[in-house]
Design a protein around this motif. Sequence first.
Motif, PDB file in Angstrom:
ATOM      1  N   TYR A  17       0.795  -1.233   0.000  1.00 34.93           N
ATOM      2  CA  TYR A  17       0.000   0.000   0.000  1.00 34.93           C
ATOM      3  C   TYR A  17       0.823   1.277   0.000  1.00 34.93           C
ATOM      4  N   ASP A  94      -8.690   0.866  -9.298  1.00 30.57           N
ATOM      5  CA  ASP A  94      -9.868   1.205  -8.502  1.00 30.57           C
ATOM      6  C   ASP A  94      -9.503   1.989  -7.252  1.00 30.57           C
ATOM      7  N   ASN A  95      -8.334   1.672  -6.666  1.00 28.72           N
ATOM      8  CA  ASN A  95      -7.900   2.352  -5.448  1.00 28.72           C
ATOM      9  C   ASN A  95      -6.710   3.271  -5.684  1.00 28.72           C
TER      10      ASN A  95
END
Length: 125
Positions: A17, A94-95
């Motif tokens: 992330y 998407d993120n």
Amino acid sequence: MTERRIILEMGTGNDLYGGDYTKAACRAVQDALHHSSIVLFKSLGYDHREMRVQVTIGVQEPDRVDVDVVTAELPRGRADVNVVHGGLNVHDPDNDTTHVIATAAIAALLPIDPAQWRLSTGGGA
């Protein structure tokens, strides 16, 4: 005396992330280190400081790896860390995140005189 590779370990690491190439590289090094146990130092009386450690890290953006931080991950030997293009980036549209996957190859080398070693021709314990 000839320097010979005595071990080669591979590992992978990631930062899912944060997009942190150094963190992924350090995790790849730790993964490789956790696959090995070099008992010959104690068994044969070698000093681990004689060992040279060649580390190759593969990531998609090599210039984003802090080599000094990766070098600090190595507990033994004289380290030489080289970062090359490799690994994998997996983008999640998407993120809007990129998962960074690093690969590591760690080679341990010792100065060994081949004349000091011979194959056993006899058997038995």
